[in-house]
Design a protein around this motif. Structure first.
Motif, PDB file in Angstrom:
ATOM      1  N   UNK A  97      54.973  41.294 109.750  1.00 37.82           N
ATOM      2  CA  UNK A  97      55.288  41.945 108.488  1.00 37.82           C
ATOM      3  C   UNK A  97      56.761  41.723 108.164  1.00 37.82           C
ATOM      4  N   UNK A  98      57.020  41.294 106.931  1.00 39.27           N
ATOM      5  CA  UNK A  98      58.386  41.067 106.478  1.00 39.27           C
ATOM      6  C   UNK A  98      58.715  42.097 105.403  1.00 39.27           C
ATOM      7  N   UNK A  99      59.780  42.851 105.626  1.00 35.81           N
ATOM      8  CA  UNK A  99      60.253  43.818 104.646  1.00 35.81           C
ATOM      9  C   UNK A  99      61.440  43.208 103.907  1.00 35.81           C
ATOM     10  N   UNK A 100      61.210  42.800 102.669  1.00 40.35           N
ATOM     11  CA  UNK A 100      62.267  42.212 101.850  1.00 40.35           C
ATOM     12  C   UNK A 100      63.070  43.365 101.243  1.00 40.35           C
ATOM     13  N   UNK A 101      64.377  43.359 101.484  1.00 43.68           N
ATOM     14  CA  UNK A 101      65.193  44.501 101.056  1.00 43.68           C
ATOM     15  C   UNK A 101      66.529  44.032 100.502  1.00 43.68           C
ATOM     16  N   UNK A 102      66.979  44.692  99.440  1.00 42.90           N
ATOM     17  CA  UNK A 102      68.298  44.406  98.880  1.00 42.90           C
ATOM     18  C   UNK A 102      69.376  44.899  99.828  1.00 42.90           C
ATOM     19  N   UNK A 103      70.293  44.032 100.195  1.00 46.57           N
ATOM     20  CA  UNK A 103      71.405  44.460 101.051  1.00 46.57           C
ATOM     21  C   UNK A 103      72.260  45.513 100.370  1.00 46.57           C
ATOM     22  N   UNK A 104      72.192  45.571  99.042  1.00 48.31           N
ATOM     23  CA  UNK A 104      72.983  46.549  98.286  1.00 48.31           C
ATOM     24  C   UNK A 104      72.189  47.824  97.995  1.00 48.31           C
ATOM     25  N   UNK A 105      71.160  48.088  98.809  1.00 46.26           N
ATOM     26  CA  UNK A 105      70.513  49.414  98.838  1.00 46.26           C
ATOM     27  C   UNK A 105      70.806  50.028 100.206  1.00 46.26           C
ATOM     28  N   UNK A 106      72.026  50.528 100.393  1.00 43.91           N
ATOM     29  CA  UNK A 106      72.442  50.971 101.730  1.00 43.91           C
ATOM     30  C   UNK A 106      71.927  52.342 102.118  1.00 43.91           C
ATOM     31  N   UNK A 107      71.339  53.077 101.181  1.00 47.30           N
ATOM     32  CA  UNK A 107      70.932  54.449 101.475  1.00 47.30           C
ATOM     33  C   UNK A 107      69.430  54.560 101.737  1.00 47.30           C
ATOM     34  N   UNK A 108      68.802  53.446 102.095  1.00 44.18           N
ATOM     35  CA  UNK A 108      67.369  53.473 102.391  1.00 44.18           C
ATOM     36  C   UNK A 108      67.122  54.368 103.606  1.00 44.18           C
ATOM     37  N   UNK A 109      66.129  55.246 103.491  1.00 44.85           N
ATOM     38  CA  UNK A 109      65.880  56.221 104.549  1.00 44.85           C
ATOM     39  C   UNK A 109      64.900  55.684 105.588  1.00 44.85           C
TER      40      UNK A 109
END
Length: 243
Positions: A107-119
């Motif tokens: 599973x690959x979770x694609x995430x914006x590096x500029x969303x630093x507050x992901x819980x």
């Protein structure tokens, strides 16, 4: 002996910070003496279900990225790839890199590096939904009135959209690696090169995507206002700890 399926976070850090008018890309800006990307890396480093991290990084910043990983003990950072000309092409570069090391059902979770507050809860929910349904897009309800811009000047509206039918897509967006490989191979065949996000690419290709829990706090830092909001969220976390 076959290994267990992995959960891999792929952080997209290819933005140049044009909208913020800064010389330093926003993912590398310091907020409270820590780079934005480090907050994001720490969220995935901390999560027990994340096995490895890949960062798709802007040219010229790879050595700094690895230096931060050493400084902040981001031991799950395993790979880095070069950013593309836009977000979609950066994601594609990351996927081609992961093909070298991962298997089809990872599973690959694609995430914006500029969303630093992901819980941690958002990450957990994304993984669980993807394992259950085959995809997961962190999202939140649309609470605002939604108006459609007039085509001539963009400064007026005569139509609205039913907000109950709308959601605001965030990241992470999770899919099995084989699904991402298929989607980007199809995109090459169809000359699709600038879809807004992984979820929009899937929909352009006729696929169904499933929602997972997002949060208003899972902000994307694109303007100076967002920096102020993130600072306030960091202070709120400190207040909770002090209690």
């Amino acid at each position: 002996m076959e290994r267990a399926e992995m959960n891999v976070a792929m952080l997209i850090a290819g933005g140049k910070g044009v909208r913020m008018n800064q010389d330093i890309p926003k993912q590398f800006l310091n907020i409270n003496d820590k780079p934005v990307i480090v907050y994001t890396l720490e969220a995935f480093q901390k999560h027990p279900q994340i096995d490895k991290i890949l960062v798709v990084c802007l040219d010229g910043w790879h050595e700094i990225l690895w230096a931060y990983a050493r400084q902040y003990r981001i031991t799950k950072l395993a790979w880095a790839a070069r950013a593309g000309e836009n977000g979609m092409l950066s994601i594609r570069n990351g996927i081609w890199e992961l093909k070298k090391y991962c298997v089809a059902d990872d599973i690959v979770l694609v995430h914006d590096a500029i969303r630093p507050n992901v819980s941690q809860e958002i990450i957990s929910g994304c993984i669980a939904q993807c394992r259950l349904k085959g995809s997961a897009v962190a999202s939140i309800p649309c609470a605002e009135a939604m108006l459609i811009r007039g085509h001539k000047d963009g400064e007026h509206a005569t139509q609205q959209m039913n907000r109950d039918l709308l959601v605001r897509a965030q990241t992470p967006q999770a899919f099995p690696l084989k699904k991402l490989v298929w989607a980007h191979e199809e995109a090459v065949k169809r000359n699709i090169e600038n879809s807004v996000a992984t979820c929009t690419l899937m929909i352009e290709l006729g696929e169904t995507v499933y929602f997972s829990m997002g949060s208003e706090k899972n902000i994307k830092i694109t303007t100076t206002d967002d920096i102020e909001i993130f600072k306030a969220l960091l202070m709120a976390k400190k207040d909770e700890w002090l209690k």
